[in-house]
Scaffold this active site. Sequence first.
Site: not given
Lengths: 307, 681
Positions: B113, B263, B83, B260, B208-210
């Site tokens: 991500d 669970i 992101h 697909g 900003g830490n991402s």
Amino acid sequence: MQKHFALFFALLAAISILQSRPVRADSPAISLDDVVGQISPSIVTVKIVLKVQYSRGGESQDQESRTELHGTVVTSSGLIMISNASFSVDRLAEMMGAPSDNPGIKITPTDFKVIFAHDITEYPATQVATDTVFGLTFIKITGPLPAVPLTVALFSETEKPVLGEDIVEVSRLGKGYDYAPLIARGQIAGTIEKPRKAWIVNGSLSELGLPVISVDGTVIGILTSIESGVQDDSSDMYSFNMIMRMFGGGSTPVDTFLVPASAVNGVIGEAVKQASQPGTPAQSEPKLVPALSAPPVAQAAPPKPVN
Amino acid sequence: MRKITGILVAATVIALSSNCTARAGEADSIHQKIDFARDKVYPALVNISVVTRYFADGRALHAPAGGSGVIVSKDGYVLTNYHVAANASRIICTLVSGEALEATDIADDPLSDLSVLKLSLKHRENPGAPLHFATLGDSDSVQVGDFVMAMGNPLMLSSSLTLGVISNTHRVFTDFNGNQMEDIELDDGQKTGTFTRWIQHDALILPGNSGGPLVDTSGDVVGINELGGDGQGFAIPSNLARHVLGEVLRYGRVRYGWIGASILPVNKLGRTTGTLVSSTLPGSPAADDNLIPGDIILSLNGKPTNTRYLEQVPLFYQLIASCPIGQSAQFVVLRGAHILELNVRIDEMEKYLGDEVEFRNLGVTVRSITREMAVELHLPDSNGVVVTGVRPGFPMDSAQPQIVEGDILRTIGGKSISGVKEFGTLVARLKDTKVSLGLLRGDEQMVSVADLSPEPPQNDGDELPKGWLGVKTQVLIPDLAAMLGIGGTTGYRITEVLPWTAASRSGIKTGDILVALNGEELDASQPQDADELSHEFEDLNVGDKATLTIVRNGRRQDLAVTVEATPSSAETAKSFRQSDFEFTVRNVTLSDRADNHWSRSQPGVIVTEATEGGLATLSGLNVDDLIVSVNGVPVHNIDDLHYLIGQTIKHHEKLITLFIRREPGTLFVFIEPDWNKPSLP
């Protein structure tokens, strides 16, 4: 008994006198059907895409949105007159009674499409002229015109509005109603000399830039907003204006006036001249052109930094 | 007694001081560990600045954004969040030393991500200098209570470190009642977290830490920080990040096996073993190969699958993901009272949403359809594209009936559309401008007709010429007239004469009283008369001669002036949009010169628009700047600018220097285009 009859007839006479309205000399009133029939073919719907640009902190963001208003065909070659109130930041501010210095906002129309009644075809058009005095923009259809010759609205050179006379404005409903013509009625309610000669209108007329017609079918002017130009020292003027708009009689906004057709004719004439000149595309062929022919001023060339 | 008291006091002091010494020793030890970890990882920390692309209202827009990352190899591979870096048209990584390097996005994986970037090392200031990189540790070995450090660029404050402890090593996100896993949706609508059990900690995490590293006291990266808020941070475990990095380095992308099936844990069934199948996607391997909701999966390829709690759900998906794609996996399943063996094909997992693309000339943005989207939208298959936006005034906007967001375009000009790429190909090959578009809207199959011919360019609507006098005035009210010793006089007092105008050449001066125009007395005496003079001039013809009667020092005199046209205003001045660097300029007007006290020979054009995220803005150009020169060549009008910028583009100049006047000073703005980058579609 006779006394009662006399009083009765006197009352009837008084009522009829009170109800009588000024009419133009030698100008028989025509039916509203005829008014609509005469003028409505020259009233078109214009779809506009507006780019609203917000600048802040040196950067700009913009949003695009659609709006729709009505215009008037003023030449058979497809020149159309519209009010630019909806895309002039200054004009919008005037009408709201708010300060017009909104440096961070800019509204630019980026696309015009003209729709003639009962024809779903959208005819692309481009701007050719602007008149900031009356808040008018002129657009011209760029491609082929409709097969049916255009009906042009003719603005009277001589006729002037008469105090008290009935007036009519024709606009249109939307696409869902097949752009059916819509009448708004009002009266000439007064006159102003300052800041410019114009007539006060009351009633339900509200759409700026459209022709206003007298009962004999004569186009006597257009509605436009006129700023008083006087700085009001009341700090509540802005909110006062808003309240007046909300609660004012009829739906005609308080600073909307009728300017005479003769003045509009002058503007149309200039617009026709300008429209006939070669188009000025927004981005023309570039070349480095010589400096202004101003007297040379001793000025060092801007320094170039060392890489 | 005193002696005993003294001994007791001494003993207490000795005990306390040794306690303090021990504590001080522990503190020193922690401090040393923090220093050690910092020194080991800091040099590998990068501040990531991106220009990210997003879509709205039928067009692609750009905005600056940023985050953190960590260099994980000597070749310059960087790990960060998807992101942060996905959808970026430009990525700049700034090292702790201050060195800024361009980076390329090698692979994006929304499912975890994570994104893998590669630094461009060939233009390093010191190409021989070694690149510091961090080590990925074993995230399975962290324990609750361990000290950890979050390193990154919170609020874009570069190279910051916060300290905390591990709060939970296997955090998953569930609905309010804890019955089901909750999807985490990223900004662009992609779903993430299927395989993730986050490391929860309380080191302060801010925007900003991402993408920045979570570091243990050994100086190993144990997580990539992804989420945060309310005093808690959540990092993607380094073991998952290692897997993603390995996949990217080996295959150029991340591949996950998929069947697909969704669970649930089995604890509600009173079981401690097995995994409950809750649903199967129509058309998926699970559905095709007879796995049905309610089945309890006991083993996969011989390995027991025990999903007792929600925290174990990602582990099951990881197991599926690790199966070889294209082959079958053996499932042992409990169905009712029967044990079944099923061979289920392993497909490759798609991301949730298909790629979104802008077709600028048409004024439309569309998205490919994934299998999951097709099921959610009740589509028969994944053919077609979803309309995500239509731009007003552009050709696609002309379609009748109107094309709206959410429509599925299935055919164009009678030809089937399989996806975004084919849509582009078909559009490019169109011969006719009027085309039919077959679309699905809900369950309705509609046909729309659009005229896709290009829109003609818009003209500037020039202001109609009107007569104008280049002065500013105040009304001569009776009191003022009396004060000036000219009681009874009406008209206007001149307050300013604009330079370089016919008025200035006529000889009229500030302080003059204008009393008549063309022999007719001006009867202005009230504030509401302020605009009368300009209205009088508007009625005159441009080019005509007019006579101004003024009173100066008590004497009347006539001045001749040529009626000139109203000069351009900021709204009506000619403008030019530079679409490569995304800014717009206009010519300087008389008012600009007067208001800013610029001489008539001052060159320049005024910036009226600088698109957020555009190269001009990123280089520091602002709205209202006066661009005086380009690469040292003066710019006198928009044609000059158009030409000069055109030349820099033609010659692919690496550095374009703009000399700017930004009141009250001047500065240089440097635009550094990357000519190797492909332009947007």
